[in-house]
Design an enzyme around this catalytic site. Structure first.
Site, mmCIF file in Angstrom:
data_model
loop_
_atom_site.group_PDB
_atom_site.id
_atom_site.type_symbol
_atom_site.label_atom_id
_atom_site.label_comp_id
_atom_site.label_asym_id
_atom_site.label_seq_id
_atom_site.Cartn_x
_atom_site.Cartn_y
_atom_site.Cartn_z
ATOM 1 C CD GLU A 185 -3.028 -0.943 2.265
ATOM 2 O OE1 GLU A 185 -2.782 -0.271 3.271
ATOM 3 O OE2 GLU A 185 -4.121 -1.494 2.065
ATOM 4 C CD GLU A 254 -4.066 -6.098 2.881
ATOM 5 O OE1 GLU A 254 -4.784 -5.408 3.630
ATOM 6 O OE2 GLU A 254 -2.839 -5.953 2.789
HETATM 7 C C1 GAL Z 1 -4.105 -2.811 5.223
HETATM 8 C C2 GAL Z 1 -2.685 -3.337 5.317
HETATM 9 C C3 GAL Z 1 -2.647 -4.641 6.086
HETATM 10 C C4 GAL Z 1 -3.426 -4.518 7.367
HETATM 11 C C5 GAL Z 1 -4.827 -4.058 7.058
HETATM 12 C C6 GAL Z 1 -5.702 -3.862 8.259
HETATM 13 O O1 GAL Z 1 -4.129 -1.486 4.865
HETATM 14 O O2 GAL Z 1 -2.149 -3.532 4.040
HETATM 15 O O3 GAL Z 1 -1.327 -4.999 6.333
HETATM 16 O O4 GAL Z 1 -2.775 -3.609 8.185
HETATM 17 O O5 GAL Z 1 -4.788 -2.816 6.429
HETATM 18 O O6 GAL Z 1 -5.859 -5.033 8.940
#
Ligand code: GAL
Length: 882
Positions: A185, A254
């Site tokens: 990110e 994600e």
């Molecule tokens: C995203 C990040 C992950 C984790 C997630 C929240 O932005 O890439 O590593 O932190 O948020 O659980």
């Protein structure tokens, strides 16, 4: 030409000879605008996030197998740099950090692996995965065009890629790794670094690809990723996502299926109907790779939790819970969803872009139909590949739409999946999977509930006898040092401990005392800015504390005439893991620390000499270790003793019998850390979540992490996981460090399992997903809708169905634990369910009149609702003997 051909054969056979794949026949991975291409074939892939150090190696095989059973194709993990290189140049790949073993286990289960190297990972992990020593490289600036940072980053990323190559773990070597990620990110912070940010991003991409890993690389949330890197989406929904080039596929790295939790907060949950909706919409609208963040969240053991302020549990409301038990109905409903998507895969991969049909302002279909040109003959729906997704994104209304001449009723906020463009295999809002309610049982001989469950030789308990030793307040060793002024916390501790003591001495005159008395004033300690937690002591007496992130603190203090010692205990509660300029953030105090309200005005304590002491005496003595040679000065702590703050306690306990996960119940405690047999369980803190704000949850409509929360008015975390592999049958050493004046006598060891299980299926529910792959169904002659729905129940491993609490085929009402009979009820409901299920680990019952001895009420849609109780298989004998 003949010459060239011969060489090719030689080259291929050499590759086979050298790296004959241990897990797969070596295969290539590439991609086009539609999907990853694995061994020459596009694939629709379901990926499942599991972070290896958030479980023990002993848990991995079961987690991976539950992932596979749940219908995933890929396991995803970050790489945790600070775990692998705790000291610069000294690598660690043992125990929970044995990444090679983890990847191999994934490979041997037949799943692929998506390795997100980062090496910045965020992940609610201490310092976002950066080793704390990295801040000490003079001149370093993280995640920007800084040669020192880039050198360190490259060295680690190369180390990981080389390690994977050496172990033959890439797909072209016959290993499971199909894809890699660089950075994480970075797009969120890139602009904070100006043009250097862009340069760094380009460098990172080039560096990664230059390592010749032989599989595609992705960057997530990186809209400006170069053309040779796939830019991917992260979020609760990614169905509108478009990569930055039409040559790239639509990937979702994600999918936040839950959320993390902070101390003192409510606990977030994401409803599975909404999660399934998000996934179905993603594939509906052209997505081809989706990863659950997290499929199993696990535990932040030790001090690995990020911050500030994240709890030890990283359960994340994931489909597999913190302990490795299935979280139901989440796991089961997603399993059905995955099976439905798999049925559509042939059509999804055959079509470049779907046909779009708009039914209404909030209803639409995407149809993936392969157009076959060659024979000129018209193929039937079943012969040509055709799959369709019908969506209703209206949050309130059910809507009936007409598709290819047939009517389909779509519940609000749902997607129906039609693998053959005709029959509904799955709807995201209709949950057929069982609901499991977990119970945590006392492991205490005095608890009647526990006693009932246990055969005598399995009664285990925590010893009644505790030892204690007091932790000194302030300086405790000659490793202390004195410095003029206030030093930044991490510069001193190097994160070897959460704790840093700052002590100074101030002289108070008679005049000050009378000034305060006469004016009815009291002086105050004024801290300009602090994080995460500070305790203030005056002359070794606790005076007050504060917690927050860069907040001002004003604490009235009582001073006496003469010299007064002011001691500040600064604590970190997980290092910052998100944001730009992490290396500059630091911890502890910023700005001036003053004594205000004195006769002569404010006294700037920042100008004083301060004595520094890193950590606790007990920590550095390793008072928690199983080594008997440590002389820590333990003395017996009687039940009626008055507990004092900053105390270490130890006792022994026997492990509960069976295979259920084991937890420590710390609800009676304040704040501290715990160790079992020398293993660091993590931080504990009994902060209570706000009383209000936990609302009943409606799955419909956009999710955010505040939408569905639990635990209002209760401790954010009560139970702390002790992995089974850290336990012996008897005489386990438990050591805790407690910061407040709480007594350890109420601590208990418990074990938990899914005790109550419910399921609810109507006759008009769709048939089991596996009916689609039955041999009778290949030609489409048997419509899956002629098949009968089934209700499935399954207890956790090692448990069997011991009683049927409710069973009704007819028109039962209510929900789990609140079922009641309706006006229609088949009289043999109970005996049918009992016969099929009792004494078994799992059972299935067809939901039809035939099974229940005829139709109990004509022209009414019947439902089967069941509630059962599970018991540990080994306890049933004793229960029956009574
Ligand atoms: C995203 C990040 C992950 C984790 C997630 C929240 O932005 O890439 O590593 O932190 O948020 O659980």
């Amino acid at each position: 030409m003949g010459f060239g051909f011969r060489w090719m054969i030689v080259a291929i056979s050499v590759q086979f000879l050298i790296v004959a794949g241990e897990y797969f026949k070596p295969f290539n991975v590439s991609y086009d605008h539609r999907a990853l291409i694995i061994d020459g074939k596009r694939r629709m892939l379901i990926s499942a996030g599991i972070h290896y150090p958030r479980a023990t190696p002993e848990m991995w095989p079961d987690l991976i197998s539950k992932t596979k059973q749940g219908g995933a194709d890929v396991v995803e993990t970050y790489v945790f740099w600070n775990g692998h290189e705790p000291v610069r140049g000294q690598y660690y790949f043992e125990g929970r950090y044995d990444i090679v073993k983890f990847v191999k286990q994934v490979g041997s289960s037949g799943l692929y692996l998506f390795l997100r190297i980062g090496p910045y990972v965020c992940a609610e992990w201490n310092f976002g995965g950066f080793p704390v020593w990295l801040r000490d490289v003079p001149g370093i600036e993280f995640r920007t065009d800084n040669v020192l940072f880039k050198d360190e980053m490259k060295r680690f990323v190369k180390k990981m890629v080389d390690l994977m190559k050496e172990e033959s773990l890439f797909s072209w070597q016959g290993g499971p790794i199909i894809m890699l990620q660089i950075e994480n990110e970075y797009g969120n912070v890139e602009s904070s670094y100006g043009s250097r940010g862009k340069n760094y991003m380009r460098w990172a991409a080039k560096m990664a690809v230059g390592l010749d890993a032989g599989v595609p690389w992705v960057m997530c949330k990186q809209v400006d990723a170069p053309e040779y890197i796939i830019d991917a989406c992260n979020g609760y929904y990614c169905d509108g996502f478009k990569p930055n080039s039409d040559k790239k596929p639509i990937f979702w790295t994600e999918n936040w299926d839950g959320w993390y939790t902070s101390w003192g907060d409510r606990v977030p949950h994401r409803p599975v109907e909404d999660l399934a909706f998000a996934v179905a919409r993603f594939f509906q609208r052209g997505g081809s790779f989706q990863n659950y963040y997290m499929y199993f969240g696990g535990t932040n053991f030790g001090r690995t939790s990020g911050g500030p302020n994240y709890i030890t549990s990283y359960d994340y409301d994931a489909p597999v819970d913190e302990y490795g038990l299935l979280s139901q109905p989440k796991w089961g409903h997603l399993k059905d969803l995955h099976a439905a998507i798999k049925l559509c895969e042939p059509a999804l991969i055959a079509v470049d872009s779907p046909q779009y049909i708009k039914f209404g302002s909030k209803q639409e279909a995407h149809v993936y139909r392969e157009i076959v040109h060659s024979s000129g003959q018209k193929l039937s729906l079943y012969e040509s590949k055709c799959s369709a997704f019908l969506a209703n994104i209206d949050e309130h209304k059910s809507v009936t739409v007409k598709f290819l001449g047939q009517a389909y009723t779509l519940p609000p906020w749902s997607v129906s999946i039609l693998p053959d463009c005709k029959n509904v295999a799955f709807n995201t809002a209709k949950v057929g999977a069982q609901t499991s309610i977990k119970t945590v049982r006392f492991n205490d001989i005095n608890d009647p509930a526990y006693l009932r469950m246990m055969v005598p030789n399995q009664v285990t308990r925590i010893s009644e006898s505790w030892n204690s030793v007091k932790e000194p307040i302030g300086v405790w060793s000659n490793s202390n040092f004195t410095f003029h002024g206030i030093l930044e916390h991490l510069n001193v501790t190097k994160d070897r401990s959460d704790y840093l003591w700052y002590t100074t001495r101030i002289h108070i005159s008679d005049e000050d005392i009378s000034f305060w008395k006469d004016n009815q004033l009291s002086p105050a300690l004024n801290i300009h800015s602090m994080r995460d937690l500070v305790y203030i002591y005056v002359n070794s007496q606790f005076t007050g504390g504060a917690k927050g992130k860069w907040i001002k603190v004003v604490q009235p203090v009582n001073l006496t005439q003469g010299y007064n010692d002011i001691t500040l205990l600064s604590q970190t509660v997980g290092l910052q893991n998100y944001g730009a300029f992490l290396e500059k953030d630091g911890a502890g105090f910023r700005g001036q620390i003053k004594l205000t309200g004195c006769k002569s005005g404010d006294i700037d304590l920042t100008e004083f000499m301060w004595t520094y002491q890193v950590g606790l005496k007990g920590e550095f003595l390793k008072i928690f270790s199983t080594d008997d040679n440590i002389s820590a000065g333990w003395t017996e702590f009687p039940r009626d003793a008055i507990p004092s703050n900053f105390s270490w306690y130890k006792t022994h306990f026997d492990a509960p019998g069976g295979v259920d996960p084991v937890v420590l119940d710390f609800r009676s405690m304040g704040k501290g850390q715990a160790w079992v047999n020398g293993h660091h369980i993590g931080r504990y803190w009994t902060l209570i979540a706000p009383k209000d704000g936990c609302k009943p949850c409606d799955y419909r409509g956009s999710y955010d992490s505040d939408k569905c929360t639990t635990n209002c008015g209760k401790p954010t975390q009560s139970w702390y996981h002790i992995p089974r592999s850290w336990l012996k049958a008897t005489d386990n050493l438990l050591v805790i460090f407690e910061e407040t004046e709480k007594t350890p006598f109420e601590i208990s060891i418990k074990s938990g399992f899914s005790e109550t299980i419910c399921a609810n299926i109507s006759e008009n529910y769709y048939p089991p997903l596996n009916a689609w792959s039955s041999p009778n169904n290949t030609s489409g002659k048997i419509s899956p809708n002629t098949l009968i729905p089934e209700l499935h129940l399954q207890c956790d491993a090692g448990h069997t169905i011991s009683s049927i609490e409710f069973a009704s085929y007819g028109t039962p009402r209510g929900s789990c634990r609140k079922f009641s009979k309706g006006s229609c009820h088949a009289p043999n409901s109970f005996s049918v369910v009992s016969e099929a299920c009792k004494g078994r680990n799992s059972c299935s019952i067809a939901v039809s009149n035939a099974v229940f001895g005829g139709d109990p009420c004509h022209r009414v849609v019947k439902t089967l609702s069941v509630e059962i109780r599970c018991s540990s298989s080994s306890y049933i004998g004793s229960a029956l003997m009574k």
